[in-house]
Write an enzyme that holds these catalytic residues in place. Sequence first.
Site, PDB file in Angstrom:
ATOM      1  N   HIS A 124       0.835  -1.208   0.000  1.00 24.61           N
ATOM      2  CA  HIS A 124       0.000   0.000   0.000  1.00 24.61           C
ATOM      3  C   HIS A 124       0.871   1.259   0.000  1.00 24.61           C
ATOM      4  O   HIS A 124       1.236   1.791   1.046  1.00 24.61           O
ATOM      5  CB  HIS A 124      -0.910   0.002   1.237  1.00 24.61           C
ATOM      6  CG  HIS A 124      -2.002   1.034   1.161  1.00 24.61           C
ATOM      7  ND1 HIS A 124      -3.261   0.808   1.675  1.00 24.61           N
ATOM      8  CD2 HIS A 124      -2.035   2.286   0.640  1.00 24.61           C
ATOM      9  CE1 HIS A 124      -4.010   1.867   1.473  1.00 24.61           C
ATOM     10  NE2 HIS A 124      -3.288   2.789   0.852  1.00 24.61           N
ATOM     11  N   HIS A 153       1.595   5.174  -2.208  1.00 25.55           N
ATOM     12  CA  HIS A 153       1.161   6.160  -3.199  1.00 25.55           C
ATOM     13  C   HIS A 153       2.424   6.759  -3.808  1.00 25.55           C
ATOM     14  O   HIS A 153       3.143   7.484  -3.130  1.00 25.55           O
ATOM     15  CB  HIS A 153       0.302   7.237  -2.533  1.00 25.55           C
ATOM     16  CG  HIS A 153      -0.950   6.682  -1.916  1.00 25.55           C
ATOM     17  ND1 HIS A 153      -2.110   6.493  -2.627  1.00 25.55           N
ATOM     18  CD2 HIS A 153      -1.194   6.226  -0.665  1.00 25.55           C
ATOM     19  CE1 HIS A 153      -3.032   5.967  -1.830  1.00 25.55           C
ATOM     20  NE2 HIS A 153      -2.510   5.787  -0.629  1.00 25.55           N
ATOM     21  N   ASN A 156      -4.845   6.024  -7.087  1.00 25.57           N
ATOM     22  CA  ASN A 156      -5.407   7.381  -7.032  1.00 25.57           C
ATOM     23  C   ASN A 156      -4.416   8.419  -7.535  1.00 25.57           C
ATOM     24  O   ASN A 156      -4.053   9.365  -6.857  1.00 25.57           O
ATOM     25  CB  ASN A 156      -5.909   7.723  -5.623  1.00 25.57           C
ATOM     26  CG  ASN A 156      -4.815   7.693  -4.578  1.00 25.57           C
ATOM     27  OD1 ASN A 156      -3.788   7.065  -4.773  1.00 25.57           O
ATOM     28  ND2 ASN A 156      -5.035   8.376  -3.475  1.00 25.57           N
ATOM     29  N   HIS A 187     -10.943   0.502   1.001  1.00 25.63           N
ATOM     30  CA  HIS A 187     -10.704   1.607   1.940  1.00 25.63           C
ATOM     31  C   HIS A 187     -12.013   1.752   2.706  1.00 25.63           C
ATOM     32  O   HIS A 187     -12.989   2.282   2.171  1.00 25.63           O
ATOM     33  CB  HIS A 187     -10.356   2.872   1.142  1.00 25.63           C
ATOM     34  CG  HIS A 187     -10.380   4.153   1.924  1.00 25.63           C
ATOM     35  ND1 HIS A 187      -9.279   4.961   2.062  1.00 25.63           N
ATOM     36  CD2 HIS A 187     -11.370   4.783   2.618  1.00 25.63           C
ATOM     37  CE1 HIS A 187      -9.596   6.025   2.792  1.00 25.63           C
ATOM     38  NE2 HIS A 187     -10.855   5.942   3.132  1.00 25.63           N
ATOM     39  N   HIS A 214      -5.378  -0.490   5.458  1.00 24.99           N
ATOM     40  CA  HIS A 214      -5.105   0.346   6.649  1.00 24.99           C
ATOM     41  C   HIS A 214      -6.172   0.280   7.738  1.00 24.99           C
ATOM     42  O   HIS A 214      -6.742   1.286   8.137  1.00 24.99           O
ATOM     43  CB  HIS A 214      -4.846   1.805   6.253  1.00 24.99           C
ATOM     44  CG  HIS A 214      -5.811   2.397   5.256  1.00 24.99           C
ATOM     45  ND1 HIS A 214      -7.181   2.279   5.362  1.00 24.99           N
ATOM     46  CD2 HIS A 214      -5.574   3.105   4.121  1.00 24.99           C
ATOM     47  CE1 HIS A 214      -7.731   2.902   4.339  1.00 24.99           C
ATOM     48  NE2 HIS A 214      -6.787   3.403   3.572  1.00 24.99           N
ATOM     49  N   ASP A 236       0.988   2.778   3.673  1.00 26.51           N
ATOM     50  CA  ASP A 236       0.133   3.865   3.170  1.00 26.51           C
ATOM     51  C   ASP A 236       0.984   5.120   2.922  1.00 26.51           C
ATOM     52  O   ASP A 236       0.525   6.247   3.152  1.00 26.51           O
ATOM     53  CB  ASP A 236      -1.016   4.154   4.141  1.00 26.51           C
ATOM     54  CG  ASP A 236      -2.119   5.006   3.493  1.00 26.51           C
ATOM     55  OD1 ASP A 236      -2.052   5.276   2.271  1.00 26.51           O
ATOM     56  OD2 ASP A 236      -3.054   5.413   4.228  1.00 26.51           O
ATOM     57  N   HIS A 277       3.302  14.375   0.415  1.00 27.56           N
ATOM     58  CA  HIS A 277       2.658  15.655   0.085  1.00 27.56           C
ATOM     59  C   HIS A 277       3.711  16.757   0.172  1.00 27.56           C
ATOM     60  O   HIS A 277       4.620  16.691   0.998  1.00 27.56           O
ATOM     61  CB  HIS A 277       1.524  15.976   1.067  1.00 27.56           C
ATOM     62  CG  HIS A 277       0.344  15.082   0.933  1.00 27.56           C
ATOM     63  ND1 HIS A 277      -0.448  15.055  -0.197  1.00 27.56           N
ATOM     64  CD2 HIS A 277      -0.182  14.166   1.776  1.00 27.56           C
ATOM     65  CE1 HIS A 277      -1.412  14.169  -0.032  1.00 27.56           C
ATOM     66  NE2 HIS A 277      -1.276  13.603   1.152  1.00 27.56           N
ATOM     67  N   GLY A 327      -2.367  12.106   5.160  1.00 25.00           N
ATOM     68  CA  GLY A 327      -1.298  11.172   4.863  1.00 25.00           C
ATOM     69  C   GLY A 327       0.090  11.624   5.230  1.00 25.00           C
ATOM     70  O   GLY A 327       0.379  12.822   5.319  1.00 25.00           O
TER      71      GLY A 327
END
Lengths: 304, 437
Positions: B67, B69, B101, B185, B241, B314, B318, B333
Amino acid sequence: MPVPRRAKLLQKRRVALLFYESSTRTRTSFELAAKSLGADTVLVSALSSSIEKGESLKDTGLTLRALGAECIILRHPNSGAPFLLARETGLPVLNAGDGMHEHPSQALLDLRTILSRLGRAQHTRAVARVPIDEKTLTGVTVTITGDILHSRVARSNALLLPRLGAQVVLCGPPELLPEIAADIGPGISIERDFERALARSQVVMMLRIQKERLAGLQLDLARYIERYQLNGERLRRYAPEALVMHPGPMIRGLEITSDVADGPQSAITEQVHHGVAVRMALLARALGSTAARTHRATRKARPA
Amino acid sequence: MSAILIRGGRLIDPAAGIDATRDLLLEQGLVAAVGAPGALDAAARERHATALDATGRVVAPGFIDIHVHLREPGQAYKETIASGTRAAAAGGFTTVCAMPNTTPVNDSPEITRWMQAPERNAAIRVLPIAAATRGSMGEQLTDYAALKAAGAVAISDDGKPILGDAIMRDALALGARVGLPVIQHAENTDCTHGASMNLGALSFRLGLRGMSVEAESSIVERDIALLATMRDTPAHLHVAHLSTAAALDAVRRAKAEGLRVTCEVAPHHFALTEQAIGDYDTHAKMNPPLRSEQDRLALIAGLADGTVDAIATDHAPHAPHEKEQEFERTPNGITGLETALGLSLQTLHHEHNIPLARIVELLTSGPARVLHLAQCGSLIKGRPADLVIFSPDETWTYATSHSLSKNSPFLGWDLPGRVYATIFGGWVLDPAKSAGA
């Protein structure tokens, strides 16, 4: 402190009022407080500034600091925004209300009002069941009624007043007052029955229903008025001696009726009056002696 | 590529049932041999193998994070596949599964292939997880067979839940037909609007709208109920998660009933509670939110007793300007690839006495089983030479990051578990060399 000395306490210090939400009392009160200590004030409000163009809180704060602001008074719709502004600018930030979080200067002026009125009343009427020495609230029960969920005034008072010995009773329907509210600090309890709460209170603080924060919550206003409105009859019957307070703005006819708001038990305009002195103290503290020295030092260090 | 002999380390390979001192010989990108100390010396000499001394250290299969991103395509200012996989390698990972995503959403075989193309310059293996519905809008299923053929290892609308009963049932059924797990999710977004932390006394105190435990557990329970009606199919639900005791109990009951349900837990959910928010620290804002101490302890119990199948980070990078905002406005996040091992060792091993082998399992064979990654998660002969060498007790300071983003509440922390080497396909990776990034 004599007035002439007080008027020079923050002479020519620059105080910025940064208001992301509308305000009458708090803004005017902070502004008058700053001016009466000799400070220069500047008002920046969201709708007439670059905030409208999407400038961030951080950049707005850095801009104000670059323009010479030494202290920022912030009102903001997001809880915790003052922490962000203080972290990013390093300036003293006074919280003039942040989201649903806190409105500390309001709680302090409410405290000032309660101490003054109950202390004074002790000599004339038997309002307080125990002596009030104008410094503590031991034995005093304060009921806060209404939209507790969305109220920063309720949170600040519920956290402040028990520190001086008061019992805080929160009152309202479950939609506006979840059970969890009693767990945010010591000395706080919940009483759903307004009349029972009134009967044990020396102070009753009414809150406005915050339509702007209800976020889809359906509330039957007629039923709310029937159960929670502070009207003359209810006050006479259950709390004929209690001090009546409201942080404003009031919606007369909803949470409170005019006869109560304007009646002899009301301390509402007195609250506003105390706001100026309390905020003068807050500004003096924020920009006080150490800050003043630093300020002079930087001035001296600045090249001519 | 020269052969490598890894000597004298404590090999922990839970899938192979090994926790003992072993030497490993790596050749042609594969595990050529596993043997008793010294047993492979002759073979290594023959092949002119480079020797790596792992005495006093743990040698484990490369970690697998199911998991993450990686933000590509579309949000390369937060992270790229190149930078994210270098952060992963620094944390001991050799396989990461990238959530869909992105911008645009990975709902097509084209994007799925694009993410795996050599031009992305990944340092380790990247396995895409494709969107369960078109644009992750929750309305129309994507083409699972084509996505699987393009390399997707699971489907999910992560970041968003698949809310409708009918569409979730269809997703599970189609996933079952083509052999892909559905990763949910779990969040009933109908009751979390505007919420930015766990619902409770602290959220009330801070004046923040809260997400209830039920917003998570009700979806997990709903999904399990759907799965129970599909017992005659190989439908597989994986809960992403998982953060609450209530949802964990639901998974535990479903497993006891023999349903194909798996779940993962993120390090921040077992290492921190909502108290970490402090004065509105946006590095403590994630979704699901940090929960209560009671939930945290329940997750640790689930990690110990086998209810939880995998630790997954996860990892959610950012940019600074996004996290330097008002708490309620800042995106959810934190980054997590570089701190997963350290937090697992600190909280699970050192504080809660979970055996090292179980922690390695949660980072290797556990996640491999969840997503049926047959080639990953074990170091038996013939498997890819993907492994990590770390020292479980040696502390290090998390001071710099290989991720493009630095949004971690753990920056500055001293953590146990220094990673000495991450080896991927027989290559010793040096994350400091951010090739082409």
